[in-house]
Motif scaffolding. Structure first.
Motif, PDB file in Angstrom:
ATOM      1  N   VAL A 229       0.833  -1.210   0.000  1.00  0.00           N
ATOM      2  CA  VAL A 229       0.000   0.000   0.000  1.00  0.00           C
ATOM      3  C   VAL A 229       0.868   1.260   0.000  1.00  0.00           C
ATOM      4  O   VAL A 229       1.847   1.350   0.743  1.00  0.00           O
ATOM      5  CB  VAL A 229      -0.959   0.039   1.212  1.00  0.00           C
ATOM      6  CG1 VAL A 229      -1.970  -1.087   1.137  1.00  0.00           C
ATOM      7  CG2 VAL A 229      -0.207   0.023   2.532  1.00  0.00           C
ATOM      8  N   PRO A 230       0.532   2.247  -0.829  1.00  0.00           N
ATOM      9  CA  PRO A 230       1.215   3.538  -0.778  1.00  0.00           C
ATOM     10  C   PRO A 230       0.712   4.395   0.372  1.00  0.00           C
ATOM     11  O   PRO A 230       1.339   5.376   0.744  1.00  0.00           O
ATOM     12  CB  PRO A 230       0.867   4.163  -2.129  1.00  0.00           C
ATOM     13  CG  PRO A 230      -0.459   3.565  -2.484  1.00  0.00           C
ATOM     14  CD  PRO A 230      -0.438   2.166  -1.936  1.00  0.00           C
ATOM     15  N   THR A 231      -0.429   3.995   0.932  1.00  0.00           N
ATOM     16  CA  THR A 231      -1.061   4.685   2.060  1.00  0.00           C
ATOM     17  C   THR A 231      -2.179   3.791   2.565  1.00  0.00           C
ATOM     18  O   THR A 231      -2.778   3.035   1.791  1.00  0.00           O
ATOM     19  CB  THR A 231      -1.629   6.052   1.648  1.00  0.00           C
ATOM     20  OG1 THR A 231      -2.573   6.488   2.634  1.00  0.00           O
ATOM     21  CG2 THR A 231      -2.344   5.982   0.320  1.00  0.00           C
ATOM     22  N   SER A 232      -2.480   3.865   3.860  1.00  0.00           N
ATOM     23  CA  SER A 232      -3.580   3.044   4.377  1.00  0.00           C
ATOM     24  C   SER A 232      -4.943   3.595   3.977  1.00  0.00           C
ATOM     25  O   SER A 232      -5.972   3.021   4.327  1.00  0.00           O
ATOM     26  CB  SER A 232      -3.493   2.893   5.900  1.00  0.00           C
ATOM     27  OG  SER A 232      -3.489   4.149   6.541  1.00  0.00           O
ATOM     28  N   SER A 258       0.416   3.246   9.712  1.00  0.00           N
ATOM     29  CA  SER A 258       0.942   2.136   8.917  1.00  0.00           C
ATOM     30  C   SER A 258       2.231   2.503   8.217  1.00  0.00           C
ATOM     31  O   SER A 258       2.573   3.676   8.038  1.00  0.00           O
ATOM     32  CB  SER A 258      -0.083   1.700   7.860  1.00  0.00           C
ATOM     33  OG  SER A 258      -0.112   2.619   6.781  1.00  0.00           O
ATOM     34  N   GLN A 259       2.948   1.462   7.811  1.00  0.00           N
ATOM     35  CA  GLN A 259       4.040   1.602   6.864  1.00  0.00           C
ATOM     36  C   GLN A 259       3.432   1.892   5.498  1.00  0.00           C
ATOM     37  O   GLN A 259       2.353   1.390   5.168  1.00  0.00           O
ATOM     38  CB  GLN A 259       4.874   0.323   6.795  1.00  0.00           C
ATOM     39  CG  GLN A 259       5.591  -0.036   8.080  1.00  0.00           C
ATOM     40  CD  GLN A 259       6.858   0.780   8.272  1.00  0.00           C
ATOM     41  OE1 GLN A 259       7.336   1.434   7.348  1.00  0.00           O
ATOM     42  NE2 GLN A 259       7.401   0.759   9.473  1.00  0.00           N
ATOM     43  N   CYS A 260       4.102   2.693   4.702  1.00  0.00           N
ATOM     44  CA  CYS A 260       3.649   3.022   3.354  1.00  0.00           C
ATOM     45  C   CYS A 260       4.826   2.854   2.399  1.00  0.00           C
ATOM     46  O   CYS A 260       5.977   3.068   2.784  1.00  0.00           O
ATOM     47  CB  CYS A 260       3.143   4.465   3.284  1.00  0.00           C
ATOM     48  SG  CYS A 260       1.863   4.875   4.499  1.00  0.00           S
ATOM     49  N   PHE A 261       4.528   2.492   1.161  1.00  0.00           N
ATOM     50  CA  PHE A 261       5.585   2.184   0.201  1.00  0.00           C
ATOM     51  C   PHE A 261       5.280   2.859  -1.134  1.00  0.00           C
ATOM     52  O   PHE A 261       4.212   2.641  -1.707  1.00  0.00           O
ATOM     53  CB  PHE A 261       5.701   0.672   0.005  1.00  0.00           C
ATOM     54  CG  PHE A 261       5.896  -0.087   1.289  1.00  0.00           C
ATOM     55  CD1 PHE A 261       7.165  -0.375   1.752  1.00  0.00           C
ATOM     56  CD2 PHE A 261       4.801  -0.492   2.050  1.00  0.00           C
ATOM     57  CE1 PHE A 261       7.352  -1.061   2.946  1.00  0.00           C
ATOM     58  CE2 PHE A 261       4.972  -1.183   3.240  1.00  0.00           C
ATOM     59  CZ  PHE A 261       6.249  -1.463   3.691  1.00  0.00           C
ATOM     60  N   ARG A 262       6.228   3.649  -1.622  1.00  0.00           N
ATOM     61  CA  ARG A 262       6.049   4.321  -2.904  1.00  0.00           C
ATOM     62  C   ARG A 262       7.347   4.266  -3.697  1.00  0.00           C
ATOM     63  O   ARG A 262       8.433   4.496  -3.160  1.00  0.00           O
ATOM     64  CB  ARG A 262       5.622   5.784  -2.702  1.00  0.00           C
ATOM     65  CG  ARG A 262       4.239   5.902  -2.074  1.00  0.00           C
ATOM     66  CD  ARG A 262       3.789   7.341  -1.926  1.00  0.00           C
ATOM     67  NE  ARG A 262       2.520   7.408  -1.215  1.00  0.00           N
ATOM     68  CZ  ARG A 262       1.942   8.532  -0.817  1.00  0.00           C
ATOM     69  NH1 ARG A 262       2.526   9.698  -1.072  1.00  0.00           N
ATOM     70  NH2 ARG A 262       0.796   8.526  -0.174  1.00  0.00           N
ATOM     71  N   SER A 263       7.217   4.009  -4.982  1.00  0.00           N
ATOM     72  CA  SER A 263       8.406   3.899  -5.826  1.00  0.00           C
ATOM     73  C   SER A 263       9.010   5.252  -6.135  1.00  0.00           C
ATOM     74  O   SER A 263      10.178   5.348  -6.500  1.00  0.00           O
ATOM     75  CB  SER A 263       8.049   3.189  -7.135  1.00  0.00           C
ATOM     76  OG  SER A 263       7.230   4.021  -7.939  1.00  0.00           O
ATOM     77  N   GLU A 264       8.219   6.324  -5.992  1.00  0.00           N
ATOM     78  CA  GLU A 264       8.671   7.682  -6.319  1.00  0.00           C
ATOM     79  C   GLU A 264       9.186   7.716  -7.757  1.00  0.00           C
ATOM     80  O   GLU A 264      10.212   8.345  -8.068  1.00  0.00           O
ATOM     81  CB  GLU A 264       9.760   8.152  -5.344  1.00  0.00           C
ATOM     82  CG  GLU A 264       9.304   8.260  -3.903  1.00  0.00           C
ATOM     83  CD  GLU A 264       8.289   9.375  -3.661  1.00  0.00           C
ATOM     84  OE1 GLU A 264       8.097  10.201  -4.566  1.00  0.00           O
ATOM     85  OE2 GLU A 264       7.685   9.407  -2.583  1.00  0.00           O
ATOM     86  N   ALA A 265       8.447   7.048  -8.665  1.00  0.00           N
ATOM     87  CA  ALA A 265       8.888   6.903 -10.048  1.00  0.00           C
ATOM     88  C   ALA A 265       9.082   8.241 -10.746  1.00  0.00           C
ATOM     89  O   ALA A 265       9.967   8.390 -11.586  1.00  0.00           O
ATOM     90  CB  ALA A 265       7.871   6.060 -10.821  1.00  0.00           C
ATOM     91  N   GLY A 266       8.263   9.218 -10.398  1.00  0.00           N
ATOM     92  CA  GLY A 266       8.346  10.497 -11.090  1.00  0.00           C
ATOM     93  C   GLY A 266       9.166  11.550 -10.383  1.00  0.00           C
ATOM     94  O   GLY A 266       9.055  12.736 -10.701  1.00  0.00           O
ATOM     95  N   SER A 267       9.989  11.147  -9.400  1.00  0.00           N
ATOM     96  CA  SER A 267      10.701  12.148  -8.607  1.00  0.00           C
ATOM     97  C   SER A 267      12.215  11.975  -8.667  1.00  0.00           C
ATOM     98  O   SER A 267      12.912  12.302  -7.713  1.00  0.00           O
ATOM     99  CB  SER A 267      10.228  12.081  -7.148  1.00  0.00           C
ATOM    100  OG  SER A 267      10.528  10.812  -6.602  1.00  0.00           O
TER     101      SER A 267
END
Length: 430
Positions: A229-232, A258-267
């Protein structure tokens, strides 16, 4: 997800709404697919009626001994059966095409949302607090002497690569205290129900809140199909997916840490220093499920809940209403809370609070039964950070830093730190 009936009734308005978000006119393409789908469905129903009529006549032809008529009718039944299967398959293909197209289109903005191409078009609503006069040049969080022993980027890079951090000692104690303080405030003072949810979800959950299919590259997928999840917001909102709620059960107000996970593909290349933009981070999320008539008032209430956290921590901030070009895919209106970071000499986002209308509810098929009966209607959904824990940590450290490298901590956190009030210049909690 968009209501195809609304598009049929007012295609010009639909195009105008999407145009405010920088989208080309889409109604003619949508309606052409919709018309083809409906034509295939009608043709299949007509063929089904012909098949049913012929089927009834087959027995009579056999009984009368009219072998030629019997064979003709039997052939007609087989022909119609094949035709029905073909038309249903073609209708399903058009339906999938329509669904995929609608799934990729953003939520129309509310009329009150300012127009703009990017963040430069955002409008400031208000400010709270005044940036402190340090009397020295304030440092960024990772440069503060007392913070350095507890914020290890080199070890994190060895373990996981860039955009990760290992927190230790006093720094992680403050991080954990912040999360607990936020949860306690939302539960005890704001009336939210604390919830714990998985961080691995099915694809349908990500589709329901709008992360998929359009933004797959922004999230992580496991080899067996789960998504991190990128956010809960994803899990909390989807707790009502497929449900028909009673009107009296609304609003439903939830919060989760919660823990959150994002690839930050555009950053790529953006915020590479420090822990402002990480692949793995923690957030206290707020989600509300409301009656359509109450969602705008709920948006203001949720914004106030997020503001209260910053005020209790004594952190200066400003509230921005995002313009059409900077608003998230699923939002109809968004308030960003931007906290003052003296190390960067600017305000940076720490919370986004959005009202989504029935956009997510249509994707999830989340409805409620009106009081007094009647056809179920779609609920409205809202979400907001209350707050991003890592960014709150950054703000606390930077705003509380002293010239000797120590950090004075907000009074609101003292009970969560065993009465400790500062991080020494050597990195100890004292």
């Amino acid at each position: 997800m968009h209501d195809i009936r609304a598009i049929r009734e007012n295609p010009a308005q639909f195009d105008a709404d999407l145009g405010r978000r920088g989208m080309p006119p889409m109604s003619s393409r949508i309606l052409a697919i919709d018309e083809a789908r409906r034509a295939k469905i009608l043709a299949a129903e007509t063929a089904q009626a012909a098949q049913n009529a012929a089927s009834k006549q087959v027995g009579a032809a056999k009984a009368s001994g009219d072998e030629a008529e019997f064979e003709r009718l039997r052939a007609l039944v087989a022909e119609k059966k094949s035709e029905i299967a073909r038309l249903q398959e073609e209708a399903a293909a058009e339906d999938a095409k329509l669904r995929d197209l609608l799934m990729g289109l953003p939520n129309p903005p509310l009329a009150e949302v300012p127009d703009g191409a990017d963040e430069a078009g955002n409008v400031e609503l208000r400010r709270w607090g005044s940036p402190r006069d340090f009397g020295f040049s304030p440092k960024e969080h990772f440069e503060i002497a007392g913070v350095k022993p507890g914020m290890d980027f080199a070890t994190a890079a060895k373990l996981s690569g860039s955009r990760f951090v290992v927190l230790r000692g006093a720094v992680i104690r403050v991080h954990r205290a912040l999360a607990q303080f936020m949860l306690d405030t939302h539960v005890n003072q704001h009336g939210l129900t604390e919830t714990w949810t998985p961080v691995l979800v099915k694809e349908e959950a990500m589709i329901g809140t709008g992360q998929l299919p359009k933004f797959a590259e922004d999230s992580y997928q496991t080899t067996n199909g789960w998504w991190l999840v990128p956010t809960s917001e994803v899990t909390l909102t989807n707790t009502v997916a497929g449900d028909i709620l009673e009107a009296g059960a609304l609003p439903i107000r939830l919060t989760a840490h919660s823990q959150c996970f994002r690839s930050e593909a555009g950053s790529a290349g953006k915020d590479t220093s420090g822990m402002l933009r990480q692949h793995q981070f923690e957030k206290v999320e707020m989600v509300s499920i409301t009656h359509p008539d109450e969602s705008l008032a709920e948006h203001e209430r949720m914004t106030g809940c997020a503001e209260a956290i910053l005020q209790k921590l004594g952190l200066p901030y400003r509230v921005m209403v995002l313009c059409t070009g900077d608003m998230g895919f699923g939002a109809r209106k968004t308030h960003d809370l931007e906290v003052w970071l003296p190390g960067q000499n600017t305000y940076r986002e720490i919370s986004s609070v959005s009202v989504c209308g029935d956009f997510q509810a249509r994707r999830m098929n989340a409805r409620f039964r009106p009081e007094g009966g009647g056809k179920p209607e779609f609920v409205h959904t809202l979400n907001g950070s209350g707050l991003a824990v890592g960014r709150a940590l950054i703000a606390v450290l930077e705003n509380g830093q002293q010239e000797d490298g120590s950090v004075t901590l907000p009074e609101a956190l003292h009970p969560y730190l065993g009465g400790k009030t500062r991080i020494s210049a050597e990195g100890a909690l004292t």
